[in-house]
Scaffold this active site. Sequence first.
Site, PDB file in Angstrom:
ATOM      1  N   LYS A 156       0.859  -1.204   0.000  1.00  0.00           N
ATOM      2  CA  LYS A 156       0.000   0.000   0.000  1.00  0.00           C
ATOM      3  C   LYS A 156       0.884   1.240   0.000  1.00  0.00           C
ATOM      4  O   LYS A 156       2.012   1.222   0.513  1.00  0.00           O
ATOM      5  CB  LYS A 156      -0.967   0.012   1.188  1.00  0.00           C
ATOM      6  CG  LYS A 156      -0.342   0.119   2.586  1.00  0.00           C
ATOM      7  CD  LYS A 156      -0.063   1.514   3.055  1.00  0.00           C
ATOM      8  CE  LYS A 156       0.695   1.513   4.388  1.00  0.00           C
ATOM      9  NZ  LYS A 156       1.447   2.732   4.640  1.00  0.00           N
TER      10      LYS A 156
ATOM     11  N   ASP B  93      -2.952  -1.206  10.051  1.00  0.00           N
ATOM     12  CA  ASP B  93      -3.129  -1.152   8.591  1.00  0.00           C
ATOM     13  C   ASP B  93      -3.761  -2.433   8.026  1.00  0.00           C
ATOM     14  O   ASP B  93      -4.065  -2.495   6.832  1.00  0.00           O
ATOM     15  CB  ASP B  93      -1.768  -0.964   7.895  1.00  0.00           C
ATOM     16  CG  ASP B  93      -1.305   0.490   7.938  1.00  0.00           C
ATOM     17  OD1 ASP B  93      -2.148   1.369   8.187  1.00  0.00           O
ATOM     18  OD2 ASP B  93      -0.104   0.725   7.721  1.00  0.00           O
TER      19      ASP B  93
HETATM   20  O1  C5P Z   1      -1.037  -0.967  14.914  1.00  0.00           O
HETATM   21  P1  C5P Z   1       0.415  -1.142  14.614  1.00  0.00           P
HETATM   22  O2  C5P Z   1       1.025  -2.269  15.394  1.00  0.00           O
HETATM   23  O3  C5P Z   1       0.712  -1.221  13.177  1.00  0.00           O
HETATM   24  O4  C5P Z   1       1.118   0.174  15.120  1.00  0.00           O
HETATM   25  C1  C5P Z   1       2.491   0.262  15.371  1.00  0.00           C
HETATM   26  C2  C5P Z   1       2.768   1.462  16.232  1.00  0.00           C
HETATM   27  O5  C5P Z   1       2.492   2.668  15.509  1.00  0.00           O
HETATM   28  C3  C5P Z   1       1.889   1.571  17.463  1.00  0.00           C
HETATM   29  O6  C5P Z   1       2.439   0.876  18.547  1.00  0.00           O
HETATM   30  C4  C5P Z   1       1.852   3.064  17.723  1.00  0.00           C
HETATM   31  O7  C5P Z   1       3.050   3.475  18.357  1.00  0.00           O
HETATM   32  C5  C5P Z   1       1.885   3.632  16.327  1.00  0.00           C
HETATM   33  N1  C5P Z   1       0.531   3.947  15.821  1.00  0.00           N
HETATM   34  C6  C5P Z   1      -0.151   5.025  16.348  1.00  0.00           C
HETATM   35  N2  C5P Z   1      -1.409   5.314  15.868  1.00  0.00           N
HETATM   36  C7  C5P Z   1      -1.948   4.596  14.871  1.00  0.00           C
HETATM   37  C8  C5P Z   1      -1.247   3.501  14.310  1.00  0.00           C
HETATM   38  C9  C5P Z   1      -0.011   3.210  14.805  1.00  0.00           C
HETATM   39  O8  C5P Z   1       0.332   5.716  17.251  1.00  0.00           O
HETATM   40  N3  C5P Z   1      -3.149   4.931  14.415  1.00  0.00           N
END
Ligand code: C5P
Length: 287
Positions: A12, A139
């Site tokens: 993406k 994502d």
């Molecule tokens: O959800 P994911 O594990 O992909 O997110 C990785 C990190 O990115 C999270 O631990 C957070 O620190 C940050 N994040 C965030 N807000 C989001 C998505 C991700 O702060 N909407």
Amino acid sequence: MKRALTVPAWAKINLTLDVLSERQDGYHDLRMVMQSVSLRDTVRVAIGTGASLLVRTNLSFLPDDNTNLAAVAAERFCAAAGLDLGGLSLEIEKSIPVCAGLGGGSSDAAATLRALNELTATGFSDARLAEIGAQVGSDVPYCVFGGTALAEGRGELLTRLPVLPHCWVVLCKPEFRISTPQLFAALNVRRIVRRPDTAGVCAALEQGDLGGVARRLYNVFEDALDPRRATVVAAVKAMLLEWGALGAVMSGTGPTVFGLFDDVLTAQSAANALARQYEEVFLAEPV
Ligand code: C5P
């Protein structure tokens, strides 16, 4: 009985990325226009293998155990469906650069959910798969659907948008990695001065106006990069524009930068020029 399915996992790109606010749960509220592109991993999912979990990838540094996002997705799928798969094998052929802002791990997880749904004839809707995917990564819900979409909230609130007019996408990943949590931490939401014109991008998509989209590509994380990385990202962007991109921007938390082109020969020339300086350069199309 062993049954297997091989599915694509598309990369993406973020046509826009805005961070609206910090949340109580440690995440941030986002607003992003997402697009899937033809650069892809391939995930082969086999169930009923008899053995316990087997995870294999062509990259030695990726986790080959139950911490791989595809394996986490499989575990969440089984919990939601109340299923015992009788052994699971996940073979992931990576082409999407890792930790690159291209959602590779999330897409592998989403592909695993789709494959398991089909292999087990569970019949979950895409919306249900996206709900399960949200437990794996922010994502993943978008990656279940792909295409052109507005993602809000943590990334899980999705609105389908008119498809991006056909174009060519040149992607270039500079040599460094960026930690997503660290870049979120480096961003001071109250100090963001410039934001993407998300409504303008949505309107341009509505009108099928590729130039209007390309002119408005914007990612607030570019302004949160340290000076060394910012210089490299700016250099890649400048090169894409110099070689005829209609617009160029960093994707996600980077460091991949991409440019949109309306002509394949121009795109190919730009990709060739970048490939003389950078190792990871790809030519793709929206899917
Ligand atoms: O959800 P994911 O594990 O992909 O997110 C990785 C990190 O990115 C999270 O631990 C957070 O620190 C940050 N994040 C965030 N807000 C989001 C998505 C991700 O702060 N909407």
